[in-house]
Design an enzyme around this catalytic site. Structure first.
Site, PDB file in Angstrom:
ATOM      1  N   ILE A  33     -16.818  39.741 -22.767  1.00  0.00           N
ATOM      2  CA  ILE A  33     -16.157  38.123 -22.699  1.00  0.00           C
ATOM      3  C   ILE A  33     -16.115  37.743 -24.262  1.00  0.00           C
ATOM      4  CG2 ILE A  33     -18.258  36.899 -22.417  1.00  0.00           C
ATOM      5  CD1 ILE A  33     -16.714  35.315 -20.363  1.00  0.00           C
ATOM      6  N   ASN A  89     -29.135  46.588 -26.656  1.00  0.00           N
ATOM      7  CA  ASN A  89     -30.294  45.435 -27.037  1.00  0.00           C
ATOM      8  C   ASN A  89     -31.148  45.431 -26.053  1.00  0.00           C
ATOM      9  OD1 ASN A  89     -28.691  44.872 -29.356  1.00  0.00           O
ATOM     10  ND2 ASN A  89     -27.568  43.523 -28.175  1.00  0.00           N
ATOM     11  N   GLY A  95     -32.573  41.206 -29.564  1.00  0.00           N
ATOM     12  CA  GLY A  95     -31.220  40.562 -29.249  1.00  0.00           C
ATOM     13  C   GLY A  95     -30.814  40.286 -27.827  1.00  0.00           C
ATOM     14  N   GLN A  96     -31.315  40.937 -26.873  1.00  0.00           N
ATOM     15  CA  GLN A  96     -30.929  40.958 -25.514  1.00  0.00           C
ATOM     16  C   GLN A  96     -31.078  39.552 -24.888  1.00  0.00           C
ATOM     17  OE1 GLN A  96     -33.579  43.552 -22.949  1.00  0.00           O
ATOM     18  NE2 GLN A  96     -31.806  43.312 -21.105  1.00  0.00           N
ATOM     19  N   HIS A 102     -27.877  46.999 -20.216  1.00  0.00           N
ATOM     20  CA  HIS A 102     -26.163  47.110 -20.407  1.00  0.00           C
ATOM     21  C   HIS A 102     -26.368  47.969 -21.860  1.00  0.00           C
ATOM     22  CE1 HIS A 102     -27.641  43.269 -22.047  1.00  0.00           C
ATOM     23  NE2 HIS A 102     -26.863  43.306 -22.823  1.00  0.00           N
ATOM     24  N   HIS A 104     -23.613  48.556 -24.891  1.00  0.00           N
ATOM     25  CA  HIS A 104     -22.469  48.099 -25.415  1.00  0.00           C
ATOM     26  C   HIS A 104     -21.983  49.129 -26.101  1.00  0.00           C
ATOM     27  CE1 HIS A 104     -23.786  43.862 -26.144  1.00  0.00           C
ATOM     28  NE2 HIS A 104     -25.065  44.253 -25.774  1.00  0.00           N
TER      29      HIS A 104
HETATM   30  P1  5GP Z   1     -26.837  41.096 -25.172  1.00  0.00           P
HETATM   31  O1  5GP Z   1     -27.019  40.104 -25.848  1.00  0.00           O
HETATM   32  O2  5GP Z   1     -27.804  40.852 -23.854  1.00  0.00           O
HETATM   33  O3  5GP Z   1     -27.279  42.461 -25.492  1.00  0.00           O
HETATM   34  O4  5GP Z   1     -25.419  41.133 -24.600  1.00  0.00           O
HETATM   35  C1  5GP Z   1     -25.105  40.355 -23.465  1.00  0.00           C
HETATM   36  C2  5GP Z   1     -23.466  40.648 -23.656  1.00  0.00           C
HETATM   37  O5  5GP Z   1     -22.858  40.016 -22.561  1.00  0.00           O
HETATM   38  C3  5GP Z   1     -22.897  39.544 -24.744  1.00  0.00           C
HETATM   39  O6  5GP Z   1     -22.143  40.472 -25.623  1.00  0.00           O
HETATM   40  C4  5GP Z   1     -21.970  38.701 -23.895  1.00  0.00           C
HETATM   41  O7  5GP Z   1     -20.788  38.300 -24.724  1.00  0.00           O
HETATM   42  C5  5GP Z   1     -21.489  39.460 -22.972  1.00  0.00           C
HETATM   43  N1  5GP Z   1     -21.463  38.469 -21.671  1.00  0.00           N
HETATM   44  C6  5GP Z   1     -22.413  37.500 -21.150  1.00  0.00           C
HETATM   45  N2  5GP Z   1     -21.784  36.773 -19.957  1.00  0.00           N
HETATM   46  C7  5GP Z   1     -20.687  37.662 -19.670  1.00  0.00           C
HETATM   47  C8  5GP Z   1     -19.800  37.456 -18.668  1.00  0.00           C
HETATM   48  O8  5GP Z   1     -19.726  36.665 -17.905  1.00  0.00           O
HETATM   49  N3  5GP Z   1     -18.633  38.301 -18.711  1.00  0.00           N
HETATM   50  C9  5GP Z   1     -18.468  39.357 -19.590  1.00  0.00           C
HETATM   51  N4  5GP Z   1     -17.389  40.126 -19.351  1.00  0.00           N
HETATM   52  N5  5GP Z   1     -19.582  39.210 -20.831  1.00  0.00           N
HETATM   53  C10 5GP Z   1     -20.480  38.389 -20.612  1.00  0.00           C
END
Ligand code: 5GP
Length: 116
Positions: A33, A89, A95-96, A102, A104
């Protein structure tokens, strides 16, 4: 947060919308997103798994599958030849921000190193 409140689990169940680019019985891939590159896709397991730290020996097949799906998706969206970056992450220092494993998939531009 209860597992069934996890935003990514809600996406796997179709309870909140996402721009899905690939899915199968074990995982789902959708566009981030808040993209950090021209192509920024998240690949997540359908099963509840908080982070890489929570993966056990019985998850080895799933982890391999997620990596194969990343390369499949990279091919599908046209970035495989030029290259891409895969990031997991993990935990606070990693940075999670979402407590559901997940991967990236980032591409479509030159990546710098070291990452921030
Ligand atoms: P993290 O920081 O945990 O490695 O990554 C989480 C990712 O999830 C971030 O890049 C953030 O933009 C994405 N994200 C969080 N909420 C949503 C959502 O509701 N929909 C989508 N498509 N991505 C999301």
């Amino acid at each position: 947060m209860a597992e069934n409140d996890n935003i990514f689990l809600k996406i796997t169940r179709g309870e909140i919308p996402a721009d899905i680019v690939y899915q199968d019985e074990r995982c789902i891939a959708f566009r981030d997103i808040n993209p950090q590159a021209p192509v920024h896709i998240l690949v997540i397991p359908r099963e509840a798994l908080e982070s890489l730290n929570d993966a056990s020996q019985s998850d080895e097949g799933l982890l391999g599958h997620l990596l194969r799906v990343v390369s499949k998706v990279a091919n599908k969206v046209g970035i495989a030849e030029k290259g891409y970056r895969v990031v997991i992450n993990t935990g606070q220092d990693g940075g999670q921000t979402v407590s559901h494993l997940h991967l990236h998939l980032l591409g479509g531009r030159d990546m710098t190193w070291p990452p921030g």
